[in-house]
Design an enzyme around this catalytic site. Structure first.
Site, PDB file in Angstrom:
ATOM      1  N   LYS A  90     -13.628  -7.185  -6.676  1.00  0.00           N
ATOM      2  CA  LYS A  90     -14.773  -7.133  -5.312  1.00  0.00           C
ATOM      3  C   LYS A  90     -15.943  -7.562  -5.409  1.00  0.00           C
ATOM      4  CE  LYS A  90     -10.794  -4.213  -3.356  1.00  0.00           C
ATOM      5  NZ  LYS A  90     -10.525  -2.643  -3.132  1.00  0.00           N
ATOM      6  N   LYS A 125       0.541  -0.635   0.295  1.00  0.00           N
ATOM      7  CA  LYS A 125       0.236   0.163  -0.271  1.00  0.00           C
ATOM      8  C   LYS A 125       1.081   1.344  -0.119  1.00  0.00           C
ATOM      9  CE  LYS A 125      -4.178  -2.229   0.125  1.00  0.00           C
ATOM     10  NZ  LYS A 125      -5.054  -1.413  -0.265  1.00  0.00           N
TER      11      LYS A 125
END
Length: 332
Positions: free
Chosen positions: A247, A151
């Protein structure tokens, strides 16, 4: 007439460590679980409301509640797609309906969908945003994982990636900026990232400002996350993205995700399979899509401090199988 009983449960799940991305950090995650009971059989589905998409626990619960009467009198998955927009609420209902059908018919979700029962899945392990030194330390503990997801925000990009690579030199990296970069930042760092084992870049620019990607000629493929939710989004990605992150909380469930995967493949997009930060119940339906994905990011079971009964076990970046008792199994 079909008679069902609907229950909606809000739950809080502490995390093992702070989870930090470009939009902020958290110490826990909150889920909404939908239970549909019919003839003493219960189907379950979980979702994670996401503020980036204007969702809250209260708003998602209200969306489900609005369909109570129709759900309790036999609403089908096909009908659900027509009357409820994509998002977390629809995902939880969709999953509960899949699970209920499997348990009621004696045919598991693999048989119902025509997909193989999930097993031997390789997943990334996520490293949150910290100082380069702290991220390096996290990477050192994960140096036996074949694939790590890093990230990032707009600061110390190369320093952070270099620290992870130096401490896990055998691991390949995916980097996820969560919309925090500009096109100038992307153009500056893209050429440097491959030397650190980076394979792709996920959602570098904000979804509302990604038109400039059409002029980016970097060597690394770019995957859309926030820019792609459902099939109708694919046309707007042409010339900008090489792949998409599917997702279920974005697509509104496995039903649409299966169709999205087929459409993406037909248009030559690579697929990454992702999820929100939930429990093993939340990732269970997504596991049926793992064989269609180039990259799989289903690591929340290793991030929560406490998980569901019959949890998904991750060992060195590999998920052995899904327990039928958790989700999607048939009742003899």
């Amino acid at each position: 007439m079909i008679q069902r009983s609907l229950s909606i449960i809000e739950q809080v799940w502490p995390l093992q460590n702070p989870f930090i991305i470009s939009r902020g950090g958290r110490l826990e995650t909150r889920t909404v679980t939908v239970l549909l009971e019919q003839d003493d059989v219960v189907g379950r589905g979980e979702c994670v409301p996401y503020g980036r998409y204007g969702e809250t626990i209260a708003s998602v619960t209200a969306q489900v509640e609005q369909l109570r009467e129709r759900l309790e009198t036999g609403l089908s998955r096909t009908q659900l797609q027509r009357i409820m927009p994509a998002g977390a609420a629809r995902n939880a209902i969709d999953a509960a309906l899949w699970d209920l059908e499997a348990k009621s018919t004696g045919r598991d979700v693999g048989q119902l969908s025509g997909l193989a029962w999930p097993s031997n899945i390789s997943t990334v392990q996520t490293i949150s945003i910290l100082t380069p030194e702290e991220m390096g330390k996290k990477a050192r503990a994960l140096d036996h994982y074949p694939l790590l997801k890093v990230k990032l925000d707009a600061k110390q990009i190369i320093e952070r990636v270099a620290a992870v690579h130096a401490n896990a030199p055998k691991s390949k990296l995916l980097v996820d900026a969560n919309e925090s970069w500009t096109i100038d930042i992307l153009n500056r760092v893209a050429a440097q990232l491959p030397q650190y084992g980076v394979l792709m870049i996920e959602q570098p620019l904000h979804a509302d400002a990604d038109e400039s990607l059409a002029d980016h000629d970097g060597l690394l493929p770019i995957f859309a996350d926030e820019s792609c939710h459902i099939r109708s989004d694919l046309d707007g990605l042409k010339g900008k993205y090489d792949g998409i992150n599917i997702k279920l909380d974005k697509s509104g469930g496995l039903t649409e995700a299966l169709a999205l995967a087929d459409a993406a493949k037909a248009q030559n997009y690579e697929i990454m399979l992702g999820c929100m930060l939930g429990t093993s119940l939340g990732i269970a339906p997504a596991m049926f899509l793992a064989d269609r994905a180039k990259y799989v990011d289903l690591d929340p079971p290793s991030l929560v401090a406490k998980d569901r009964e019959y949890p998904v076990h991750i060992n060195k970046g590999r998920i052995a199988t899904l327990s039928p008792s958790l989700w999607g199994g048939s009742t003899p």
